[in-house]
Enzyme design. Structure first.
Site, short mmCIF file in Angstrom:
data_model
loop_
_atom_site.label_atom_id
_atom_site.label_comp_id
_atom_site.label_asym_id
_atom_site.label_seq_id
_atom_site.Cartn_x
_atom_site.Cartn_y
_atom_site.Cartn_z
N GLY A 243 0.77 -1.24 0.00
CA GLY A 243 0.00 0.00 0.00
C GLY A 243 0.79 1.29 0.00
O GLY A 243 0.21 2.37 -0.14
N GLU A 287 3.94 -6.73 1.32
CA GLU A 287 3.29 -7.05 0.04
C GLU A 287 3.20 -5.82 -0.86
O GLU A 287 2.10 -5.40 -1.23
CB GLU A 287 1.87 -7.58 0.31
CG GLU A 287 1.80 -8.80 1.20
CD GLU A 287 0.36 -9.16 1.60
OE1 GLU A 287 -0.57 -8.38 1.32
OE2 GLU A 287 0.19 -10.22 2.21
N PRO A 288 4.30 -5.22 -1.22
CA PRO A 288 4.21 -4.02 -2.06
C PRO A 288 3.89 -4.37 -3.51
O PRO A 288 4.40 -5.36 -4.04
CB PRO A 288 5.62 -3.43 -1.96
CG PRO A 288 6.50 -4.62 -1.79
CD PRO A 288 5.71 -5.62 -0.97
N ARG A 290 2.30 -1.48 -6.11
CA ARG A 290 2.44 -0.21 -6.84
C ARG A 290 3.84 0.37 -6.71
O ARG A 290 4.42 0.85 -7.67
CB ARG A 290 1.42 0.78 -6.26
CG ARG A 290 1.30 2.08 -7.03
CD ARG A 290 0.48 3.10 -6.25
NE ARG A 290 -0.76 2.59 -5.73
CZ ARG A 290 -1.93 2.68 -6.34
NH1 ARG A 290 -2.03 3.29 -7.49
NH2 ARG A 290 -3.02 2.19 -5.77
N ARG A 326 -7.76 3.62 -14.65
CA ARG A 326 -7.59 4.34 -13.39
C ARG A 326 -8.20 5.75 -13.39
O ARG A 326 -8.86 6.13 -12.43
CB ARG A 326 -6.11 4.39 -12.97
CG ARG A 326 -5.47 2.99 -12.85
CD ARG A 326 -4.11 3.00 -12.18
NE ARG A 326 -4.25 3.35 -10.78
CZ ARG A 326 -4.00 4.53 -10.28
NH1 ARG A 326 -3.53 5.49 -11.04
NH2 ARG A 326 -4.20 4.76 -9.01
N CYS A 358 -17.25 4.40 -26.30
CA CYS A 358 -18.52 5.11 -26.43
C CYS A 358 -19.15 5.46 -25.10
O CYS A 358 -20.27 5.05 -24.80
CB CYS A 358 -19.46 4.27 -27.26
SG CYS A 358 -18.69 3.82 -28.81
N TYR A 387 -1.43 -1.45 -11.95
CA TYR A 387 -2.89 -1.43 -12.15
C TYR A 387 -3.26 -0.76 -13.48
O TYR A 387 -4.30 -0.13 -13.59
CB TYR A 387 -3.59 -0.75 -10.97
CG TYR A 387 -3.21 -1.36 -9.64
CD1 TYR A 387 -3.64 -2.63 -9.30
CD2 TYR A 387 -2.34 -0.70 -8.75
CE1 TYR A 387 -3.26 -3.22 -8.10
CE2 TYR A 387 -1.96 -1.29 -7.56
CZ TYR A 387 -2.41 -2.55 -7.25
OH TYR A 387 -2.03 -3.13 -6.06
N1 LLP Z 1 -1.79 -6.79 -0.33
C1 LLP Z 1 -3.11 -6.84 -0.41
C2 LLP Z 1 -3.84 -7.78 0.45
C3 LLP Z 1 -3.81 -6.02 -1.32
O1 LLP Z 1 -5.13 -6.07 -1.38
C4 LLP Z 1 -3.06 -5.13 -2.14
C5 LLP Z 1 -3.74 -4.26 -3.11
C6 LLP Z 1 -1.66 -5.11 -2.03
C7 LLP Z 1 -1.06 -5.96 -1.11
C8 LLP Z 1 -0.79 -4.24 -2.86
O2 LLP Z 1 -1.06 -2.88 -2.66
P1 LLP Z 1 -0.13 -1.76 -3.32
O3 LLP Z 1 1.23 -1.89 -2.68
O4 LLP Z 1 -0.07 -2.04 -4.77
O5 LLP Z 1 -0.80 -0.50 -3.02
N2 LLP Z 1 -6.50 -0.80 -8.60
C9 LLP Z 1 -6.17 0.19 -7.61
C10 LLP Z 1 -5.36 -0.37 -6.47
C11 LLP Z 1 -6.00 -1.57 -5.80
C12 LLP Z 1 -5.17 -2.18 -4.71
C13 LLP Z 1 -5.73 -3.49 -4.27
N3 LLP Z 1 -5.01 -4.19 -3.26
C14 LLP Z 1 -5.48 1.36 -8.29
O6 LLP Z 1 -5.32 1.34 -9.51
O7 LLP Z 1 -5.13 2.34 -7.64
#
Ligand code: LLP
Length: 434
Positions: A243, A287-288, A290, A326, A358, A387
């Protein structure tokens, strides 16, 4: 730092001119930079590794952010683990070379067959999100004569993130078992033949660019570890989720292209983790998603048409919301860099940049100041590595977008553009209409 920069008037990915990729592969196309992926992964891994108590940290790349095989193989080769959320992701992680003992399986609604596949594959850990899933996992693993290592994903009732749709840690969100329930579930699990509870997990949201919400949630988790241990439970692992956010707004002054993660966000996060978990005898997991791939990808698209109106100017490009959803879905901002480097001081036009789909929601941005563009010109949506392609669809019967991975002066098509045969060939007419 990312590795997209202007050279001799054209935008390059590492040492490859994006015009070359656009001409050879066509547009729209995602282009990823290996060096950027590697750098961001290593930066994060080193920071949290140094901060973890006893240096025990496992980084599981959240492959939902970008599941391209080339991207996955790049990360697997660095020793990363994979955080998966479906059988498809577990299968793809294995195919990309992540060993099962570096794969975590999370997700709100895992089915019996998905759990069976994961247990049979011998994955490292299942992150359990409901009591029903605990029962199901124990049953499935028991049938296979196995005892699956697992953690409870706890909902800490602290949500955060860049948009309501990507906040996950609030008790109003569907994720995880409630804080109050964990003790009871841990006790139940102790008597189950098919599971071995190893600890706890949480994930509070995505695109989080401060450390306060994390600190509040992690502090609650550390207290919970103490409580559970006091009750005689084994808590060896703490999975702190993903996150951590990235900057999407690259300074207009492109001389300062080092726009990493904001001043020291990774360092501040790691320091906070170190502080909060100090002296705690646990292995940390992260769990990174993004953070690793976001700035490592762009969506390259070509201008199709101009559509001038009395009050505005539409720029119609060949990418659409099915390729990059997005902006339409989260009002997300992506920088737009013209591939031909703008002359210093060149006049700018305010464009509404839209795709061919459309519906009016197929708008990437409104009133964006860009140098004057014409049909055939190439532009890049920056920071589209996370994403972007992973959320692409075939809406409007458009072909699933192509993806390219660059390494130094080389590039490879790691996902060819879908063909019309593939797009139409899987349809089946019902017998009464055949
Ligand atoms: N771990 C879990 C349990 C998650 O649900 C997620 C993301 C991550 C790790 C990784 O999170 P990150 O480090 O990527 O922020 N589609 C959206 C983002 C959805 C994130 C869902 N879960 C966007 O385009 O902003």
């Amino acid at each position: 730092m990312h590795h997209f920069s202007y050279r001799d008037g054209s935008l390059f990915a590492e040492d490859v001119d994006l015009r070359v990729i656009a001409d050879a592969v066509g547009t729209p196309v995602y282009v990823y930079s290996s060096a950027t992926i590697e750098r961001h992964y290593q930066l994060f891994e080193a920071a949290v590794g140094a901060a973890a108590p006893m240096g025990k940290a496992h980084v599981f790349y959240a492959m939902k952010a970008n599941g391209n095989l080339g991207v996955l193989k790049t990360l697997a080769a660095l020793g990363a683990g994979a955080d998966t959320v479906s059988e498809g992701e577990v299968r793809k992680a294995l195919a990309a070379g992540f060993p099962p003992e570096r794969i975590v399986f999370s997700g709100v609604g895992k089915s019996e067959s998905e759990l069976r596949f994961a247990v049979e594959a011998g994955i490292y850990q299942v992150n359990i999100e409901t009591e029903g899933e605990l029962d199901l996992l124990s049953k499935v693993a028991g049938q296979l004569g196995k005892r699956q290592e697992a953690v409870f994903r706890v909902n800490p009732d602290i949500g955060a993130g860049g948009h309501a749709k990507i906040t996950t840690g609030s008790s109003e969100n569907k994720f995880g078992v409630s804080f109050e329930e964990v003790g009871r579930l841990y006790s139940r699990a102790a008597n189950m033949p098919g599971v071995r509870m190893m600890g706890l997990a949480l994930h509070i949201g995505s695109q989080i660019r401060e450390t306060e919400s994390y600190e509040a949630a992690y502090t609650k988790m550390v207290a919970l570890v103490g409580t559970l241990r006091g009750e005689g439970h084994r808590v060896d692992r703490l999975d702190l989720g993903g996150g951590l956010g990235i900057p999407y707004d690259i300074p207009k002054d492109l001389t300062g292209r080092d726009f990493d993660h904001g001043p020291g966000l990774i360092e501040a996060y790691a320091a906070m983790v170190g502080r909060v978990t100090k002296g705690l005898d646990v292995e940390l997991g992260f769990e990174p998603g993004r953070l690793v791939v976001g700035n490592a990808g762009i969506l390259l698209t070509r201008v199709l048409h101009l559509n001038p109106r009395p009050t505005k100017q539409f720029l119609v490009v060949d990418a659409a919301m099915n390729d990059l959803v997005r902006p339409a879905m989260y009002e997300a901002y992506h920088e737009i860099w013209p591939v031909a480097e703008p002359e210093p001081g060149a006049a700018e036009v305010a464009y509404d940049v839209v795709g061919p789909i459309c519906e009016s929601g197929d708008t990437f941005t409104t009133g964006r100041l860009l140098p004057a563009l014409k049909p055939g010109d190439l532009i890049a949506f920056m920071t589209a590595g996370a994403y972007g392609a992973s959320m692409a669809s075939t809406y409007n019967q458009r072909l699933l977008v192509a993806e390219v991975l660059v390494k130094g002066g080389e590039y490879a098509v790691t996902r060819p553009r879908q063909s019309y045969e593939d797009l139409l060939g899987t349809d089946r007419a019902p017998p009464w209409l055949a």
